[in-house]
Scaffold this motif. Sequence first.
Motif, PDB file in Angstrom:
ATOM      1  N   PHE A  55       3.929 -23.047 -22.298  1.00  0.00           N
ATOM      2  CA  PHE A  55       3.002 -23.946 -22.992  1.00  0.00           C
ATOM      3  C   PHE A  55       3.030 -25.327 -22.358  1.00  0.00           C
ATOM      4  O   PHE A  55       2.002 -25.981 -22.234  1.00  0.00           O
ATOM      5  CB  PHE A  55       3.323 -24.032 -24.485  1.00  0.00           C
ATOM      6  N   ARG A  56       4.207 -25.765 -21.938  1.00  0.00           N
ATOM      7  CA  ARG A  56       4.306 -27.057 -21.274  1.00  0.00           C
ATOM      8  C   ARG A  56       3.535 -27.029 -19.950  1.00  0.00           C
ATOM      9  O   ARG A  56       2.863 -27.993 -19.593  1.00  0.00           O
ATOM     10  CB  ARG A  56       5.765 -27.419 -21.033  1.00  0.00           C
ATOM     11  N   SER A  59      -0.124 -27.281 -20.667  1.00  0.00           N
ATOM     12  CA  SER A  59      -0.493 -28.397 -21.539  1.00  0.00           C
ATOM     13  C   SER A  59      -1.663 -29.240 -21.029  1.00  0.00           C
ATOM     14  O   SER A  59      -2.371 -29.853 -21.821  1.00  0.00           O
ATOM     15  CB  SER A  59       0.710 -29.295 -21.803  1.00  0.00           C
ATOM     16  N   ARG A  62      -6.401 -28.067 -21.909  1.00  0.00           N
ATOM     17  CA  ARG A  62      -6.659 -28.055 -23.350  1.00  0.00           C
ATOM     18  C   ARG A  62      -7.449 -26.814 -23.777  1.00  0.00           C
ATOM     19  O   ARG A  62      -7.277 -26.327 -24.885  1.00  0.00           O
ATOM     20  CB  ARG A  62      -7.369 -29.341 -23.762  1.00  0.00           C
ATOM     21  N   ILE A  65      -4.891 -24.085 -24.290  1.00  0.00           N
ATOM     22  CA  ILE A  65      -4.120 -24.354 -25.503  1.00  0.00           C
ATOM     23  C   ILE A  65      -4.978 -24.042 -26.731  1.00  0.00           C
ATOM     24  O   ILE A  65      -4.503 -23.423 -27.694  1.00  0.00           O
ATOM     25  CB  ILE A  65      -3.610 -25.814 -25.528  1.00  0.00           C
ATOM     26  N   CYS A 102       0.982 -26.062 -30.013  1.00  0.00           N
ATOM     27  CA  CYS A 102      -0.406 -26.171 -29.529  1.00  0.00           C
ATOM     28  C   CYS A 102      -1.055 -27.451 -30.061  1.00  0.00           C
ATOM     29  O   CYS A 102      -1.718 -28.170 -29.308  1.00  0.00           O
ATOM     30  CB  CYS A 102      -1.225 -24.956 -29.962  1.00  0.00           C
ATOM     31  N   TYR A 105       0.084 -30.498 -28.194  1.00  0.00           N
ATOM     32  CA  TYR A 105      -0.569 -30.651 -26.893  1.00  0.00           C
ATOM     33  C   TYR A 105      -2.046 -31.000 -27.024  1.00  0.00           C
ATOM     34  O   TYR A 105      -2.640 -31.501 -26.074  1.00  0.00           O
ATOM     35  CB  TYR A 105      -0.392 -29.394 -26.045  1.00  0.00           C
TER      36      TYR A 105
END
Length: 187
Positions: A55-56, A59, A62, A65, A102, A105
């Motif tokens: 997820f990082r 990030s 968008r 995410i 999520c 971010y």
Amino acid sequence: MNSLFLSVDNLRIKILGTSVPIEKFVAEKGQRYGTTAGWFTAQPILEFIYGWSGFRVMSKRRDLISAWLSIIDKGEQLLQENLNEEYGIDDISLLNLLKGLCLKYLSKYLMAEHYFNHVIQKEKLLKYDHYLVPYSYYELGILYYLRGDYASAIKNLENVKNYKDYSMEARLQFRTHIALEQIPKEN
């Protein structure tokens, strides 16, 4: 799919007689997903992506995410409709952690904070996934750091140190140490 999950444990290697922590985590999860019904199909994928810091990595995208958030929302709805007695709270808490991530971010900090706190509040009800609480404290600490609330960031990151013997502990302790080192010290 169940037989694939159950074969994960046989693929682990040991180095100097010790299992690699991430392999141990994946094997435990494989056993869990291979022997139970009623979990959301994307759940193991999401959990493994989180474990590998995916997820990082995503990030900056968008759109990705947002797509994962939509998938998590659908999964949460499915789990609520068919709550597994054994793993239900753990499964919902995992999705709450991922949803908070999520939202963080996506710069929806108040909503993200709500979901991280929801995981922390369920601590005593978790049966297996005890790692979710210290990881939620970590994510909450990073969220406060992003908002410029350094005192709350430090408090939440320090809370991580109160937990022992959970999955991927060394990884989180290292991340927490690095995060605490980067927070400006007040005079």
